[in-house]
Write a protein that holds these residues in place. Structure first.
Motif, PDB file in Angstrom:
ATOM      1  N   ASP A 164      -6.571 -29.148 -16.110  1.00  0.00           N
ATOM      2  CA  ASP A 164      -5.445 -29.921 -16.630  1.00  0.00           C
ATOM      3  C   ASP A 164      -5.768 -31.400 -16.785  1.00  0.00           C
ATOM      4  OD1 ASP A 164      -3.789 -27.637 -16.640  1.00  0.00           O
ATOM      5  OD2 ASP A 164      -3.367 -27.902 -14.500  1.00  0.00           O
ATOM      6  N   CYS A 165      -6.985 -31.804 -16.445  1.00  0.00           N
ATOM      7  CA  CYS A 165      -7.371 -33.210 -16.535  1.00  0.00           C
ATOM      8  C   CYS A 165      -7.665 -33.593 -17.987  1.00  0.00           C
ATOM      9  CB  CYS A 165      -8.606 -33.483 -15.678  1.00  0.00           C
ATOM     10  SG  CYS A 165      -8.337 -33.210 -13.910  1.00  0.00           S
ATOM     11  N   THR A 166      -7.550 -34.865 -18.278  1.00  0.00           N
ATOM     12  CA  THR A 166      -7.821 -35.350 -19.629  1.00  0.00           C
ATOM     13  C   THR A 166      -9.325 -35.376 -19.888  1.00  0.00           C
ATOM     14  OG1 THR A 166      -7.962 -37.666 -18.941  1.00  0.00           O
ATOM     15  CG2 THR A 166      -5.767 -36.804 -19.484  1.00  0.00           C
ATOM     16  N   ASP A 167      -9.690 -35.483 -21.163  1.00  0.00           N
ATOM     17  CA  ASP A 167     -11.109 -35.582 -21.512  1.00  0.00           C
ATOM     18  C   ASP A 167     -11.735 -36.825 -20.885  1.00  0.00           C
ATOM     19  OD1 ASP A 167     -10.907 -33.278 -22.984  1.00  0.00           O
ATOM     20  OD2 ASP A 167     -10.603 -34.309 -24.898  1.00  0.00           O
ATOM     21  N   GLU A 168     -10.978 -37.910 -20.828  1.00  0.00           N
ATOM     22  CA  GLU A 168     -11.499 -39.139 -20.226  1.00  0.00           C
ATOM     23  C   GLU A 168     -11.820 -38.930 -18.753  1.00  0.00           C
ATOM     24  OE1 GLU A 168     -10.219 -43.852 -19.649  1.00  0.00           O
ATOM     25  OE2 GLU A 168      -8.848 -42.416 -20.585  1.00  0.00           O
ATOM     26  N   ASP A 169     -10.942 -38.216 -18.039  1.00  0.00           N
ATOM     27  CA  ASP A 169     -11.205 -37.929 -16.632  1.00  0.00           C
ATOM     28  C   ASP A 169     -12.454 -37.064 -16.476  1.00  0.00           C
ATOM     29  OD1 ASP A 169      -9.065 -39.350 -15.598  1.00  0.00           O
ATOM     30  OD2 ASP A 169      -7.681 -37.663 -15.775  1.00  0.00           O
ATOM     31  N   ARG A 170     -12.615 -36.080 -17.337  1.00  0.00           N
ATOM     32  CA  ARG A 170     -13.782 -35.196 -17.231  1.00  0.00           C
ATOM     33  C   ARG A 170     -15.075 -35.954 -17.503  1.00  0.00           C
ATOM     34  NH1 ARG A 170     -10.484 -31.707 -20.400  1.00  0.00           N
ATOM     35  NH2 ARG A 170      -9.477 -30.077 -19.164  1.00  0.00           N
ATOM     36  N   ARG A 171     -15.034 -36.915 -18.427  1.00  0.00           N
ATOM     37  CA  ARG A 171     -16.246 -37.689 -18.731  1.00  0.00           C
ATOM     38  C   ARG A 171     -16.671 -38.551 -17.547  1.00  0.00           C
ATOM     39  NH1 ARG A 171     -13.822 -38.191 -23.942  1.00  0.00           N
ATOM     40  NH2 ARG A 171     -12.877 -40.184 -23.339  1.00  0.00           N
ATOM     41  N   ALA A 172     -15.748 -38.836 -16.647  1.00  0.00           N
ATOM     42  CA  ALA A 172     -16.076 -39.663 -15.484  1.00  0.00           C
ATOM     43  C   ALA A 172     -16.780 -38.877 -14.383  1.00  0.00           C
ATOM     44  CB  ALA A 172     -14.801 -40.294 -14.924  1.00  0.00           C
ATOM     45  N   LEU A 173     -16.830 -37.550 -14.505  1.00  0.00           N
ATOM     46  CA  LEU A 173     -17.478 -36.736 -13.481  1.00  0.00           C
ATOM     47  C   LEU A 173     -18.987 -36.917 -13.530  1.00  0.00           C
ATOM     48  CD1 LEU A 173     -15.449 -33.414 -13.866  1.00  0.00           C
ATOM     49  CD2 LEU A 173     -15.234 -35.125 -12.051  1.00  0.00           C
ATOM     50  N   PRO A 174     -19.664 -36.861 -12.391  1.00  0.00           N
ATOM     51  CA  PRO A 174     -21.127 -37.011 -12.386  1.00  0.00           C
ATOM     52  C   PRO A 174     -21.805 -35.822 -13.055  1.00  0.00           C
ATOM     53  CG  PRO A 174     -20.324 -36.387 -10.207  1.00  0.00           C
ATOM     54  CD  PRO A 174     -19.108 -36.684 -11.031  1.00  0.00           C
ATOM     55  N   VAL A 175     -22.929 -36.091 -13.687  1.00  0.00           N
ATOM     56  CA  VAL A 175     -23.704 -35.032 -14.324  1.00  0.00           C
ATOM     57  C   VAL A 175     -24.592 -34.331 -13.307  1.00  0.00           C
ATOM     58  CG1 VAL A 175     -25.440 -34.541 -16.085  1.00  0.00           C
ATOM     59  CG2 VAL A 175     -23.656 -36.244 -16.532  1.00  0.00           C
TER      60      VAL A 175
ATOM     61  N   THR B  11     -15.866 -28.662  -7.494  1.00  0.00           N
ATOM     62  CA  THR B  11     -14.404 -28.718  -7.491  1.00  0.00           C
ATOM     63  C   THR B  11     -13.975 -30.123  -7.880  1.00  0.00           C
ATOM     64  OG1 THR B  11     -14.323 -27.109  -5.679  1.00  0.00           O
ATOM     65  CG2 THR B  11     -12.306 -28.340  -6.150  1.00  0.00           C
ATOM     66  N   ALA B  12     -12.994 -30.222  -8.759  1.00  0.00           N
ATOM     67  CA  ALA B  12     -12.534 -31.537  -9.209  1.00  0.00           C
ATOM     68  C   ALA B  12     -11.024 -31.522  -9.386  1.00  0.00           C
ATOM     69  CB  ALA B  12     -13.213 -31.924 -10.518  1.00  0.00           C
ATOM     70  N   TYR B  13     -10.413 -32.687  -9.145  1.00  0.00           N
ATOM     71  CA  TYR B  13      -8.979 -32.882  -9.349  1.00  0.00           C
ATOM     72  C   TYR B  13      -8.777 -34.233 -10.025  1.00  0.00           C
ATOM     73  CZ  TYR B  13      -8.614 -29.228  -5.783  1.00  0.00           C
ATOM     74  OH  TYR B  13      -8.751 -28.067  -5.071  1.00  0.00           O
ATOM     75  N   CYS B  14      -7.622 -34.425 -10.612  1.00  0.00           N
ATOM     76  CA  CYS B  14      -7.298 -35.728 -11.188  1.00  0.00           C
ATOM     77  C   CYS B  14      -5.865 -36.096 -10.824  1.00  0.00           C
ATOM     78  CB  CYS B  14      -7.500 -35.732 -12.703  1.00  0.00           C
ATOM     79  SG  CYS B  14      -6.558 -34.482 -13.591  1.00  0.00           S
ATOM     80  N   TRP B  15      -5.566 -37.387 -10.961  1.00  0.00           N
ATOM     81  CA  TRP B  15      -4.246 -37.899 -10.616  1.00  0.00           C
ATOM     82  C   TRP B  15      -3.298 -37.742 -11.799  1.00  0.00           C
ATOM     83  CZ3 TRP B  15      -3.233 -39.616  -5.734  1.00  0.00           C
ATOM     84  CH2 TRP B  15      -4.339 -39.875  -4.913  1.00  0.00           C
ATOM     85  N   PRO B  16      -2.061 -37.342 -11.562  1.00  0.00           N
ATOM     86  CA  PRO B  16      -1.085 -37.290 -12.659  1.00  0.00           C
ATOM     87  C   PRO B  16      -0.853 -38.686 -13.238  1.00  0.00           C
ATOM     88  CG  PRO B  16      -0.289 -36.083 -10.731  1.00  0.00           C
ATOM     89  CD  PRO B  16      -1.496 -36.853 -10.293  1.00  0.00           C
ATOM     90  N   GLU B  17      -0.885 -38.786 -14.541  1.00  0.00           N
ATOM     91  CA  GLU B  17      -0.741 -40.089 -15.184  1.00  0.00           C
ATOM     92  C   GLU B  17       0.609 -40.723 -14.885  1.00  0.00           C
ATOM     93  OE1 GLU B  17      -1.235 -42.121 -19.633  1.00  0.00           O
ATOM     94  OE2 GLU B  17      -1.502 -39.964 -19.337  1.00  0.00           O
ATOM     95  N   ARG B  18       1.633 -39.913 -14.701  1.00  0.00           N
ATOM     96  CA  ARG B  18       2.968 -40.462 -14.452  1.00  0.00           C
ATOM     97  C   ARG B  18       3.024 -41.265 -13.157  1.00  0.00           C
ATOM     98  NH1 ARG B  18       3.004 -35.168 -12.919  1.00  0.00           N
ATOM     99  NH2 ARG B  18       3.675 -34.726 -10.765  1.00  0.00           N
ATOM    100  N   ASP B  19       2.136 -40.958 -12.209  1.00  0.00           N
ATOM    101  CA  ASP B  19       2.152 -41.640 -10.919  1.00  0.00           C
ATOM    102  C   ASP B  19       1.123 -42.757 -10.813  1.00  0.00           C
ATOM    103  OD1 ASP B  19       4.250 -40.674  -9.526  1.00  0.00           O
ATOM    104  OD2 ASP B  19       3.122 -39.394  -8.165  1.00  0.00           O
ATOM    105  N   THR B  20       0.235 -42.865 -11.779  1.00  0.00           N
ATOM    106  CA  THR B  20      -0.828 -43.870 -11.681  1.00  0.00           C
ATOM    107  C   THR B  20      -0.857 -44.828 -12.862  1.00  0.00           C
ATOM    108  OG1 THR B  20      -2.387 -42.306 -12.693  1.00  0.00           O
ATOM    109  CG2 THR B  20      -2.297 -42.373 -10.282  1.00  0.00           C
ATOM    110  N   ASP B  21       0.038 -44.653 -13.822  1.00  0.00           N
ATOM    111  CA  ASP B  21       0.079 -45.549 -14.974  1.00  0.00           C
ATOM    112  C   ASP B  21       0.372 -46.974 -14.507  1.00  0.00           C
ATOM    113  OD1 ASP B  21       0.063 -46.325 -17.662  1.00  0.00           O
ATOM    114  OD2 ASP B  21       2.238 -46.103 -17.813  1.00  0.00           O
ATOM    115  N   GLY B  22      -0.488 -47.910 -14.878  1.00  0.00           N
ATOM    116  CA  GLY B  22      -0.321 -49.292 -14.461  1.00  0.00           C
ATOM    117  C   GLY B  22      -0.974 -49.623 -13.134  1.00  0.00           C
ATOM    118  N   TRP B  23      -1.649 -48.644 -12.529  1.00  0.00           N
ATOM    119  CA  TRP B  23      -2.339 -48.859 -11.257  1.00  0.00           C
ATOM    120  C   TRP B  23      -3.831 -48.603 -11.437  1.00  0.00           C
ATOM    121  CZ3 TRP B  23       0.110 -50.374  -6.695  1.00  0.00           C
ATOM    122  CH2 TRP B  23       1.514 -50.378  -6.733  1.00  0.00           C
TER     123      TRP B  23
END
Length: 264
Positions: free
Chosen positions: A101-112, A118-130
């Motif tokens: 469910d993560c965005t493409d931008e979040d996936r690109r930040a993962l190490p190669v 296992t990976a998780y990302c933060w919901p944008e609604r809770d981190t927008d502006g932070w």
């Protein structure tokens, strides 16, 4: 958390804990800079010159500015009983999102390399502006890697947009990172008691570094807070009672810029 191990570590760290018992330790800017006066423009500049004079070493020392316990007690008496990490984890604001469910931008930040299992990302609604900052875990706090029954991650965030009063605020996400379910998180605003413990203000700084040491959270602060090291007691988490964008005492109770908990 194994109580035997925790007590053993407390004995080993007694001297350090004695110096970190206050809420704030001021760190002079000189302690964070490398002096260039000892360097010369040559192929072989020679050995570094040791600093032995008191006038040279004094600016490099930590200077403690402890918040009196009576002020913290006064704040707690006004806000209600303090809670610990377990109570905060039991009252989550939300869950991290699975990698699918993560965005493409979040996936690109993962190490190669090494590959992520296992990976998780933060919901944008809770981190927008932070903006995300430092991270520490219960593995730093206790030798069994847990705090109580949980594996815990503390993730620091700094407000990067909003009104002038909101910009620069700092908060912590308490993340329950147990193996049996998706990680859940709860927000707590980092704060500083003022007016003798009758109110608090938000910590206005980037969260550039954090260490969880036993029941204390050490936070390095930079811009806006005079290059200081703040020490928070994780047994003194307070509940906010008013959901508003302001910080501190407000009509009807206490506000923590939208967070439901505050760490003074």
């Amino acid at each position: 958390m194994k109580h035997r191990g925790r007590h053993r570590r407390r004995r080993r760290g007694r001297a350090l804990r004695a110096t970190l018992a206050g809420t704030a330790l001021a760190l002079t800017a000189a302690a964070t800079m490398i002096s260039t006066s000892q360097a010369t423009d040559a192929d072989d500049p020679g050995a570094l010159k040791p600093l032995t004079a008191a006038a040279d070493t004094a600016p490099l020392r930590l200077t403690e500015h402890a918040v009196p316990g009576a002020e913290l007690d006064r704040l707690s008496a006004s806000m209600g009983p303090a809670v610990g990490v377990g109570a905060v984890l039991a009252d989550p604001d939300g869950s991290l999102e699975d990698a699918d469910d993560c965005t493409d931008e979040d996936r690109r930040a993962l190490p190669v390399e090494p590959a992520v299992t296992t990976a998780y990302c933060w919901p944008e609604r809770d981190t927008d502006g932070w903006r995300a900052g430092a991270v520490t875990t219960s593995g730093d706090a206790d030798e069994d890697g847990r705090w109580g029954a949980h594996r815990v991650v503390l993730s620091g965030w700094t407000r990067s947009s909003g009104t002038p009063a909101e910009q620069g605020l700092a908060r912590i996400a308490f993340v329950a990172a147990d193996d049996d379910r998706t990680p859940r998180y709860t927000w707590a605003l980092l704060a500083v008691p003022v007016d003798g413990g009758r109110d608090f203000r938000g910590l206005g700084s980037d969260v550039s570094g954090m260490v969880w040491y036993q029941d204390k959270l050490l936070v390095t602060a930079g811009r806006g807070e005079g290059d200081a090291l703040y020490v928070y007691d994780l047994d003194r988490v307070q509940r906010a009672t008013v959901d508003a964008g302001t910080v501190g005492r407000v009509p009807g109770g206490w506000s923590a810029a939208g967070a439901r908990y505050v760490l003074p």
